[in-house]
Scaffold this active site. Structure first.
Site, short mmCIF file in Angstrom:
data_model
loop_
_atom_site.label_atom_id
_atom_site.label_comp_id
_atom_site.label_asym_id
_atom_site.label_seq_id
_atom_site.Cartn_x
_atom_site.Cartn_y
_atom_site.Cartn_z
N GLY A 193 0.84 -1.19 0.00
CA GLY A 193 0.00 0.00 0.00
C GLY A 193 0.87 1.23 0.00
O GLY A 193 1.80 1.32 0.81
N GLU A 213 0.41 4.24 0.98
CA GLU A 213 0.38 5.03 2.22
C GLU A 213 1.10 4.31 3.36
O GLU A 213 1.80 4.93 4.16
CB GLU A 213 -1.06 5.34 2.62
CG GLU A 213 -1.81 6.18 1.59
CD GLU A 213 -2.41 5.36 0.46
OE1 GLU A 213 -2.94 5.96 -0.50
OE2 GLU A 213 -2.35 4.11 0.52
N SER A 257 4.95 12.28 -10.77
CA SER A 257 5.86 12.03 -11.87
C SER A 257 5.61 13.10 -12.92
O SER A 257 4.55 13.75 -12.94
CB SER A 257 5.62 10.64 -12.47
OG SER A 257 5.87 9.64 -11.49
N ALA A 267 14.69 7.02 -13.15
CA ALA A 267 16.12 6.78 -13.30
C ALA A 267 16.95 8.07 -13.30
O ALA A 267 18.15 8.04 -13.05
CB ALA A 267 16.38 6.02 -14.60
N ASP A 270 7.41 5.86 -3.20
CA ASP A 270 6.95 6.02 -1.81
C ASP A 270 8.13 6.26 -0.87
O ASP A 270 8.03 7.04 0.08
CB ASP A 270 6.19 4.78 -1.37
CG ASP A 270 4.97 4.50 -2.23
OD1 ASP A 270 4.36 5.47 -2.72
OD2 ASP A 270 4.64 3.32 -2.43
#
Length: 320
Positions: free
Chosen positions: A32, A34, A196, A231, A261
């Protein structure tokens, strides 16, 4: 007072050693976005709680045991006897190719409500962290996230990691749900945005390039933006026009899952510690390096003492 509260879904993850076959070897974990961030920050010494719902079943027990072992408070977690804890299967097809299958329809996590996080916010944590995965689970979780952001205490800063998952919803649906969280039209504006490069326009308009999206987010009230570049490392943008770009760490990549994360956990740790933008971003990149060097979503995340194991940044290679 807690340093961080996260709101979202936790899953029981089953990882195979090779292809999924009868009698094949596998191991169980929790997963997960979170909970990954919560564990990462707990390992760095912060007081962290995860708010959510798991089933009154064995997978739910496993989730709570794992969180407790990592120092993540679970007193906010509700057990739902009518819904199962979601699961995911991570099948290793080759050394560097995995196939993931989710079983989360009707899961306990999809039944989360604002009531499940209200007590945590009443205690005025320093940070509230949410992701775009939660509203993708259905109208109830979407309303819970929006209300949590809108009703958070004045001194609680909010971080949104877009974390777009094409398997859960379309980009159009994601934009309709997430853009109001960034521009304030949902009744609240997040303080920190993480995305992103290809996710930024989910918070503005379709096709908007990075520079324009960043400008519009600052105009809407966002105070800082972190762009994950895989990357290539990551970038930080400040509302005063300042920008910081850092390369990824040169490590041998074993498993890239969880890198984003890990970066968020390190970055938010730096926010809580009062580091400057470069220091916050560097800590996030260091945490990501530890994460990808070990198989698993969060198992390789570092403690605060382990951060010192990495050499001072010099000529940095690509982190894949």
């Amino acid at each position: 007072m807690r340093d961080l509260v996260t709101l979202g879904e936790a899953l029981l993850s089953v990882r195979t050693v090779g292809a999924l076959t009868p009698g094949g070897a596998a191991s169980t974990h929790i997963a997960g976005a979170e909970t990954n961030v919560a564990i990462g920050m707990a390992r760095l010494g912060h007081r962290v709680a995860w708010a959510g719902v798991v089933g009154a079943d064995a997978p739910g027990d496993a989730v709570l045991r794992a969180l407790a072992a990592e120092g993540v408070a679970s007193d906010l977690v509700r057990r739902d006897p009518t819904r199962p804890t979601g699961t995911m299967l991570v099948e290793a097809r080759t050394a560097d190719l995995t196939r993931v299958a989710y079983n989360r329809t009707g899961s306990a996590g999809s039944g989360v409500s604002y009531a499940d996080v209200r007590a945590a916010l009443d205690a005025a944590p320093r940070l509230l962290h949410v992701t775009g995965i939660t509203p993708a689970l259905g109208p109830g979780p979407a309303a819970a996230l929006t209300e949590a952001l809108a009703r958070r205490p004045a001194l609680t800063r909010a971080c949104l990691d877009v974390n777009y998952r094409a398997g859960l919803w379309t980009r159009a649906a994601a934009r309709a749900a997430l853009a109001p969280l960034a521009d304030g039209t949902a009744g609240a504006c997040v303080d920190i945005v993480v995305a992103s490069a290809d996710e930024l326009d989910l918070l503005t308009e379709e096709g908007t390039d990075e520079a324009v999206s960043v400008t519009r987010l600052f105009e809407a009230g966002v105070s800082e933006i972190v762009v994950k570049r895989g990357a290539e490392g990551a970038s930080w943008f400040g509302s005063d026009g300042e920008r910081v770009d850092l390369s990824a760490r040169p490590v041998t990549v074993v498993d890239a899952v969880g890198a984003g994360d890990a970066l968020v956990a390190g970055y938010l740790s730096g926010v809580l510690d009062g580091l400057d933008a470069r220091g916050r971003l560097a800590r996030g990149i260091d945490c990501a390096a530890f994460c990808v060097a070990t198989r698993g979503d969060w198992e390789g995340l570092p403690t605060r003492a382990e951060l010192a194991l990495l050499p001072a940044p010099g000529a940095e290679a690509t982190l894949r």
